[in-house]
Design a protein around this motif. Structure first.
Motif, PDB file in Angstrom:
ATOM      1  N   PHE A   1     -32.916   1.720 -39.319  1.00 35.44           N
ATOM      2  CA  PHE A   1     -32.039   0.879 -40.117  1.00 35.44           C
ATOM      3  C   PHE A   1     -30.610   1.396 -40.079  1.00 35.44           C
TER       4      PHE A   1
ATOM      5  N   GLN B   1     -27.815  -2.117 -43.612  1.00 33.20           N
ATOM      6  CA  GLN B   1     -29.104  -2.707 -43.935  1.00 33.20           C
ATOM      7  C   GLN B   1     -29.710  -2.059 -45.168  1.00 33.20           C
TER       8      GLN B   1
ATOM      9  N   THR C   1     -31.170 -13.372 -47.684  1.00 31.73           N
ATOM     10  CA  THR C   1     -31.543 -12.124 -48.346  1.00 31.73           C
ATOM     11  C   THR C   1     -31.838 -12.435 -49.809  1.00 31.73           C
TER      12      THR C   1
ATOM     13  N   ASP D   1     -33.095 -10.106 -43.828  1.00 33.52           N
ATOM     14  CA  ASP D   1     -33.468 -10.597 -42.496  1.00 33.52           C
ATOM     15  C   ASP D   1     -34.576 -11.642 -42.584  1.00 33.52           C
TER      16      ASP D   1
ATOM     17  N   THR E   1     -39.587 -10.329 -38.822  1.00 40.52           N
ATOM     18  CA  THR E   1     -39.893  -9.042 -39.431  1.00 40.52           C
ATOM     19  C   THR E   1     -38.859  -8.713 -40.492  1.00 40.52           C
TER      20      THR E   1
ATOM     21  N   LEU F   1     -36.889  -6.870 -43.611  1.00 47.90           N
ATOM     22  CA  LEU F   1     -36.644  -5.510 -44.078  1.00 47.90           C
ATOM     23  C   LEU F   1     -36.794  -5.497 -45.586  1.00 47.90           C
TER      24      LEU F   1
ATOM     25  N   GLY G   1     -37.082   2.233 -47.442  1.00 51.17           N
ATOM     26  CA  GLY G   1     -36.923   1.089 -46.565  1.00 51.17           C
ATOM     27  C   GLY G   1     -38.114   0.963 -45.639  1.00 51.17           C
TER      28      GLY G   1
ATOM     29  N   TYR H   1     -39.680  -1.606 -42.557  1.00 51.16           N
ATOM     30  CA  TYR H   1     -39.373  -2.707 -41.656  1.00 51.16           C
ATOM     31  C   TYR H   1     -40.596  -2.995 -40.802  1.00 51.16           C
TER      32      TYR H   1
ATOM     33  N   GLU I   1     -41.971  -3.821 -37.727  1.00 47.68           N
ATOM     34  CA  GLU I   1     -41.590  -3.906 -36.310  1.00 47.68           C
ATOM     35  C   GLU I   1     -42.416  -4.963 -35.583  1.00 47.68           C
TER      36      GLU I   1
ATOM     37  N   TYR J   1     -44.658  -0.303 -38.124  1.00 51.24           N
ATOM     38  CA  TYR J   1     -43.601  -0.292 -39.120  1.00 51.24           C
ATOM     39  C   TYR J   1     -42.644   0.872 -38.903  1.00 51.24           C
ATOM     40  N   SER J   2     -41.400   0.666 -39.315  1.00 48.61           N
ATOM     41  CA  SER J   2     -40.438   1.759 -39.448  1.00 48.61           C
ATOM     42  C   SER J   2     -40.341   2.119 -40.919  1.00 48.61           C
TER      43      SER J   2
ATOM     44  N   GLU K   1     -40.369   5.978 -36.975  1.00 42.97           N
ATOM     45  CA  GLU K   1     -40.562   4.688 -36.326  1.00 42.97           C
ATOM     46  C   GLU K   1     -41.956   4.634 -35.731  1.00 42.97           C
TER      47      GLU K   1
END
Length: 592
Positions: A2, A6, A427, A441, A470, A472, A487, A489, A491, A523-524, A541
């Protein structure tokens, strides 16, 4: 991984009893210093010489001496009430603005508004905000890209009534002030803009019929700069979009039940303009165009719309209640210890939308607030909405209002793309006591409806999308020991799958699960920790998660930058940990 934008990006009306005092009775919060300097503040209007250059024409003039409106027509009636303010003498020479690279609210300004409780760390005069405060700050600053009318309307009144001095911002008169390169003035305008979204300022809004607004202003303006209630005037379209704020300075009787509320409209520097009130029909109208043949540029309302309102200035002058703080704490303003603003008995979760979709917030009983089939509804007891006033291109504005949902209500949020003409990114942010949640996103196609389920205390968040985008998800929290920003995300996620987060502050874990999902995901993960040692960041990541699995992130056990994070894996989601793994830290900074 990120970006910092973000992780820290986030795209605040019911009437209450007057919480007003004479405008000179409160002390304006001392502006946050820039390079060791603070603007001089007049402690009360009574301390300002009435013969000053800023108030030289405070005496009500004869009707024949009143300024011409922009259309070139001089007022031909009698001023039945007159504050003495004049747009060309006491208004800003530059127009309303937004999105031009200006400086808005800073962490030190948030500290000025709410006290030390917003700071995770204070180094000298520098405040490092808590993660929820950071989310709130970026949210409120993002809202100013549409304009700063509320801040300009309030600040011009504060200058005229002697609460602040223009000399502290670079000129002896208000028209002499320049905006370009004047960070101190930009921040001051942003500060007063923000107070439209805070308590107690927001709950003091006066909503009356047009005739009621007129009568209240006649009394207020007649009392003069130091003796009466001071107001900004706000107005909206009938659907409460396109909000704008102006500075009232006189009321003129035009005859036959028609009155003009004379205003300084910061979209039109140096020109006197007028809101027309018809007391016979109890209606009002205002054209923001210089061309009367442009009907789309006309605001109007009646006794039922409540779209013409008065925004008191006095409640803004004291410390404001912190909407994102977990607890109330004393703070400092201008080197003086102050008691924070009394907290409201009812706490709210704020819900913001950045984007072109519609929001519909629904509780467990099926009651809703938001837009249902394109029509605004409010069926949830205690829930409120507030359209912020921006003022630039207001007739083309379709900004979603900010929603306030009582913090003891479970609810879900539908992000509805039914009225979209093309795909768009949005958002959704929720800010509550001690936490902030954000889903960004969000890519919606026309007709697509995604769903966000949240717990009212911010401990649970589930986002389900009908496409394979995907999103965030951010979770920011305060704790007694440290503050955290998480956070996650997605992926790799299949269409229709959900991304679920759960947070247990007492046990110190964050869970990410794929329960009810049919496919594995990747996922991250990023965790930022804020304490007396400053900011420490963990990043990973390619964290894999099979369908029905639950992953627990034990963030309290993390040693710090460069060290691995312990993850517990519950295969199948049966409540027992099947495997403990360590995931390497791939970064110790939030990327710019």
């Amino acid at each position: 991984m990120f970006t910092r934008r973000q992780l820290h990006r986030v795209s605040v009306t019911v009437a209450a009893a007057f919480l007003l005092a004479a405008c000179g009775s409160a002390t304006v919060p001392t502006p946050a210093p820039t390079e060791g300097e603070s603007p001089a503040v007049v402690e009360s209007a009574a301390e300002t010489p009435t013969a000053s250059a800023e108030r030289a024409d405070a005496k009500a003039p004869d009707a024949a001496a009143t300024p011409a409106t922009e259309s070139g027509t001089a007022p031909n009636g009698a001023f039945v009430s007159d504050l003495g303010f004049r747009p060309e003498t006491h208004g800003f020479a530059f127009p309303n603005y937004g999105g031009q690279g200006e400086t808005n609210l800073t962490p030190n300004d948030a500290r000025r508004m709410f006290g030390d409780q917003v700071c995770a760390q204070i180094n000298g005069d520098t405040c490092l905000l808590t993660p929820p405060a950071t989310q709130w700050l970026e949210q409120i600053n993002s809202s100013m890209t549409g304009g700063h009318c509320e801040g300009m309307a309030v600040l011009s009144n504060l200058f005229y009534t002697g609460q602040l001095k223009p000399s502290a911002f670079g000129a002896e008169t208000v028209p002499g002030l320049t905006l370009d390169g004047n960070e101190l003035l930009q921040r001051e305008i942003a500060y007063w803009f923000t107070t439209q979204a805070t308590l107690p300022a927001r709950e003091a809004i006066v909503q009356q019929t047009p005739s009621g607004v007129l009568n209240t202003l006649i009394t207020s303006l007649a009392a003069g700069p130091s003796g009466g209630q001071q107001f900004a005037v706000g107005f909206y379209k009938r659907d409460r979009s396109g909000g704008h704020a102006v500075t009232p300075f006189a009321v003129e009787d035009r005859g036959n039940g028609i009155y003009w509320i004379m205003i300084y409209d910061n979209n039109y520097p140096g020109v006197a303009r007028a809101i027309e009130v018809n007391t016979t029909s109890d209606t009002w109208q205002y054209s923001g165009s210089t061309n009367p043949n442009e009907p789309n540029d006309t605001y109007e309302g009646d006794a039922n719309t409540k779209t013409l309102e008065l925004a008191p200035i006095a409640p803004r002058l004291s410390p404001q209640q912190c909407p994102f703080c977990a607890a109330t704490a004393a703070g400092y303003l201008g080197g003086r210890l102050f008691a924070p603003a009394p907290q409201a008995s009812q706490k709210f979760n704020q819900v913001w939308l950045e984007g072109s979709a519609d929001l519909l917030i629904s509780d467990a009983q099926g009651r809703s607030i938001g837009f249902k089939n394109g029509v605004f509804v409010n069926e949830i007891p205690g829930a409120q909405s507030n359209a912020n006033k921006f003022g630039v291109n207001v007739w083309n504005s379709t900004a979603e209002p900010v929603y306030y949902v009582p913090s003891n209500i479970d609810f879900s949020i539908s992000i509805d793309g039914s009225r979209l003409q093309e795909a768009t990114s949005s958002t959704v942010t929720m800010i509550g006591p001690g936490y902030a949640l954000e889903v960004s996103d969000i890519v919606l196609e026309p007709g697509q409806v995604d769903t966000l389920d949240v717990a009212p205390d911010g401990s649970l968040l589930s986002y389900r999308t009908e496409t394979g985008e995907t999103p965030l998800i951010l979770v920011a929290i305060e704790t007694k020991a440290s503050d955290y920003l998480f956070g996650v995300y997605g992926e790799e996620m299949a269409p229709g799958e959900a991304l679920n987060l759960s947070l247990d502050i007492k046990k110190g874990w964050l869970s990410v699960d794929a329960i009810d999902n049919a496919s594995a995901g990747s996922y991250s993960l990023q965790v930022a920790k804020y304490d007396d040692e400053g900011e420490q960041v963990f990043g990973a990541e390619g964290v894999k998660l099979a369908a029905e699995d639950v992953l627990y992130v034990e963030y309290l056990k993390w040693p710090g930058n460069g060290q691995p994070m312990t993850l517990d894996l519950d295969k199948g989601g049966d409540g027992s940990v099947d495997e403990t793994i360590e995931v390497a830290d791939v970064t110790d900074t939030l990327k710019q």
